[in-house]
Every structure is written in structure tokens, then in C-alpha cells.
Design a protein around this motif. Structure first.
Motif, PDB file in Angstrom:
ATOM      1  N   UNK A 122       0.826  -1.193   0.086  1.00 14.74           N
ATOM      2  CA  UNK A 122      -0.141   0.181  -0.070  1.00 14.74           C
ATOM      3  C   UNK A 122       0.797   1.175   0.050  1.00 14.74           C
ATOM      4  N   UNK A 123       2.070   1.078  -0.332  1.00 13.10           N
ATOM      5  CA  UNK A 123       2.915   2.250  -0.346  1.00 13.10           C
ATOM      6  C   UNK A 123       3.012   3.095  -1.505  1.00 13.10           C
ATOM      7  N   UNK A 124       2.286   2.583  -2.386  1.00 13.39           N
ATOM      8  CA  UNK A 124       2.233   3.150  -3.976  1.00 13.39           C
ATOM      9  C   UNK A 124       1.042   2.929  -4.509  1.00 13.39           C
ATOM     10  N   UNK A 125       0.309   3.779  -5.198  1.00  7.91           N
ATOM     11  CA  UNK A 125      -1.098   3.638  -5.693  1.00  7.91           C
ATOM     12  C   UNK A 125      -0.891   3.299  -7.230  1.00  7.91           C
ATOM     13  N   UNK A 126       0.188   3.553  -7.785  1.00 11.49           N
ATOM     14  CA  UNK A 126       0.413   3.348  -9.204  1.00 11.49           C
ATOM     15  C   UNK A 126       0.320   1.656  -9.513  1.00 11.49           C
ATOM     16  N   UNK A 127      -0.029   1.626 -10.669  1.00  8.54           N
ATOM     17  CA  UNK A 127      -0.140   0.160 -11.227  1.00  8.54           C
ATOM     18  C   UNK A 127       1.116  -0.415 -11.873  1.00  8.54           C
ATOM     19  N   UNK A 128       2.084   0.364 -12.095  1.00  8.30           N
ATOM     20  CA  UNK A 128       3.452  -0.287 -12.701  1.00  8.30           C
ATOM     21  C   UNK A 128       4.526   0.871 -12.425  1.00  8.30           C
ATOM     22  N   UNK A 129       5.570   0.278 -12.361  1.00  8.81           N
ATOM     23  CA  UNK A 129       6.760   1.178 -12.215  1.00  8.81           C
ATOM     24  C   UNK A 129       6.824   2.227 -13.221  1.00  8.81           C
ATOM     25  N   UNK A 130       6.357   2.369 -14.487  1.00 10.54           N
ATOM     26  CA  UNK A 130       6.537   3.059 -15.622  1.00 10.54           C
ATOM     27  C   UNK A 130       5.613   4.458 -15.083  1.00 10.54           C
ATOM     28  N   UNK A 131       4.316   3.741 -14.345  1.00 12.22           N
ATOM     29  CA  UNK A 131       3.442   4.889 -13.900  1.00 12.22           C
ATOM     30  C   UNK A 131       3.733   5.856 -12.926  1.00 12.22           C
ATOM     31  N   UNK A 132       4.989   5.023 -12.199  1.00 11.63           N
ATOM     32  CA  UNK A 132       5.506   5.890 -10.927  1.00 11.63           C
ATOM     33  C   UNK A 132       6.589   6.994 -11.527  1.00 11.63           C
ATOM     34  N   UNK A 133       6.997   6.916 -12.760  1.00 17.78           N
ATOM     35  CA  UNK A 133       7.883   7.859 -13.023  1.00 17.78           C
ATOM     36  C   UNK A 133       9.559   7.309 -12.949  1.00 17.78           C
ATOM     37  N   UNK A 134       9.673   6.030 -12.812  1.00 19.38           N
ATOM     38  CA  UNK A 134      10.698   5.457 -12.521  1.00 19.38           C
ATOM     39  C   UNK A 134      11.778   5.526 -13.794  1.00 19.38           C
ATOM     40  N   UNK A 135      12.325   6.480 -13.727  1.00 18.72           N
ATOM     41  CA  UNK A 135      13.161   6.782 -15.101  1.00 18.72           C
ATOM     42  C   UNK A 135      14.257   5.592 -15.495  1.00 18.72           C
ATOM     43  N   UNK A 136      14.975   4.950 -14.508  1.00 14.33           N
ATOM     44  CA  UNK A 136      15.723   3.858 -14.832  1.00 14.33           C
ATOM     45  C   UNK A 136      14.941   2.695 -15.318  1.00 14.33           C
ATOM     46  N   UNK A 137      13.857   2.596 -14.965  1.00 12.63           N
ATOM     47  CA  UNK A 137      13.068   1.277 -15.451  1.00 12.63           C
ATOM     48  C   UNK A 137      12.691   1.756 -16.830  1.00 12.63           C
ATOM     49  N   UNK A 138      12.355   2.824 -17.256  1.00 12.73           N
ATOM     50  CA  UNK A 138      12.006   3.002 -18.407  1.00 12.73           C
ATOM     51  C   UNK A 138      13.228   2.873 -19.420  1.00 12.73           C
ATOM     52  N   UNK A 139      14.277   3.462 -18.779  1.00 10.93           N
ATOM     53  CA  UNK A 139      15.661   3.458 -19.677  1.00 10.93           C
ATOM     54  C   UNK A 139      15.829   1.863 -19.953  1.00 10.93           C
ATOM     55  N   UNK A 140      15.839   0.932 -19.076  1.00  8.77           N
ATOM     56  CA  UNK A 140      16.071  -0.508 -19.238  1.00  8.77           C
ATOM     57  C   UNK A 140      15.109  -1.122 -20.072  1.00  8.77           C
ATOM     58  N   UNK A 141      13.870  -0.564 -20.132  1.00  8.42           N
ATOM     59  CA  UNK A 141      12.621  -1.320 -20.978  1.00  8.42           C
ATOM     60  C   UNK A 141      13.129  -0.874 -22.329  1.00  8.42           C
ATOM     61  N   UNK A 142      13.446   0.376 -22.888  1.00  4.53           N
ATOM     62  CA  UNK A 142      13.802   0.854 -23.925  1.00  4.53           C
ATOM     63  C   UNK A 142      15.039   0.138 -24.521  1.00  4.53           C
ATOM     64  N   UNK A 143      16.192   0.023 -23.774  1.00  5.10           N
ATOM     65  CA  UNK A 143      17.268  -0.822 -23.966  1.00  5.10           C
ATOM     66  C   UNK A 143      16.710  -2.261 -24.280  1.00  5.10           C
ATOM     67  N   UNK A 144      15.924  -2.705 -23.545  1.00  7.00           N
ATOM     68  CA  UNK A 144      15.820  -4.369 -23.520  1.00  7.00           C
ATOM     69  C   UNK A 144      14.604  -4.751 -24.800  1.00  7.00           C
ATOM     70  N   UNK A 145      13.818  -3.643 -25.138  1.00  4.10           N
ATOM     71  CA  UNK A 145      12.651  -3.940 -26.223  1.00  4.10           C
ATOM     72  C   UNK A 145      13.255  -4.622 -27.287  1.00  4.10           C
ATOM     73  N   UNK A 146      14.161  -4.111 -27.917  1.00  6.53           N
ATOM     74  CA  UNK A 146      14.477  -4.446 -29.293  1.00  6.53           C
ATOM     75  C   UNK A 146      15.110  -5.855 -29.164  1.00  6.53           C
TER      76      UNK A 146
END
Length: 143
Positions: A79-103
């Protein structure tokens, strides 16, 4: 009765390191195939998967992504975060990793198709463990 991870490993099951997508079971992730990390991607709604090797750099990216995801999931369930995913929480590193991994997650033309048998066990730490999901996999050639 569920087997322990040690028993399943003796029976030829292998570690699943990350689960990236799930839909009626594991859909995309990283697991060992013959002892080496490989991506697995479900071919359809059965237990056949495309598998292809993961290099060390990609494996490190996917493991870091997994660790961020499970840390977020634990906070979410507490219950410490209401968001449904790390991306929704503005986790910049998670977004960077996802962009690198996607291809790298795109199934290559030379991917092999294997049949998966998923093994649940009683002694792993649950889906949100740093070591990976709470199941193992045994691969075989499709019938």
C-alpha cells in the motif's frame, strides 16, 4: 504435493530468471536452456516457446529490470504506492532499461522452438523473489 527446487533441478528443470509478460501463464521472460540464459516467448496459447540466447549485457539489463519491478511490486502490495506499474510511477531507470531491452526481446528468425513444462515448487520465495519467479521450467523438443 509440490516438489522442492532441488528435487525439480535434479529432474532436469531449470531456473527462470525473469518474467516479463504473463497471460494464462508465462508469456515472455528469461530462463536457462541447457544451463545458459535464453529469452523465451510463447508461440501461441500452448506451451511451445521460441527460445534464443541472451548475452551477458542483456542478461544484466533484464535482471536489473526485474529487481526494480519486484521492489515496486512489494511497495504496491504494502500500500505504499497507488500506481499500477513502475512506469506509471515515473521510474526513469526502469523506463531506460525497458527501452534498451525492447529490441532484444523481438523473436529472431533463427529462434528455436521448445516445449515448456512448468514446475511449481514449495521452497522458492514467491513470484517477487530477487532470484526470479517461483517456478522452474523443463524444456523438450515439441511432440
Amino acid at each position: 504435493m509440490e516438489d522442492t527446487a532441488e528435487e525439480l533441478l535434479r529432474m532436469g528443470f531449470e531456473r527462470v530468471h525473469t518474467e516479463i509478460e504473463r497471460y494464462n501463464g508465462p508469456w515472455l521472460g528469461v530462463a536457462d536452456v541447457h544451463g545458459a540464459p535464453h529469452y523465451f516467448s510463447r508461440t501461441s496459447h500452448d506451451d511451445r516457446y521460441f527460445v534464443w540466447p541472451v548475452d551477458e549485457e542483456t542478461f544484466a539489463l533484464e535482471r536489473e529490470t526485474w529487481l526494480i519491478y519486484i521492489a515496486w511490486l512489494r511497495r504496491y502490495h504494502a500500500g505504499e504506492t497507488p500506481k499500477s506499474h513502475p512506469t506509471d510511477n515515473g521510474d526513469v531507470r526502469y523506463d531506460e532499461l525497458e527501452a534498451l531491452a525492447k529490441p532484444r526481446r523481438a523473436v529472431p528468425d533463427d529462434a528455436h522452438v521448445l516445449q515448456a513444462e512448468w514446475g511449481d515448487n514449495s521452497d522458492l520465495l514467491g513470484l517477487v523473489a530477487p532470484e526470479g519467479p517461483d517456478y522452474l521450467v523443463r524444456w523438450s523438443e515439441p511432440a
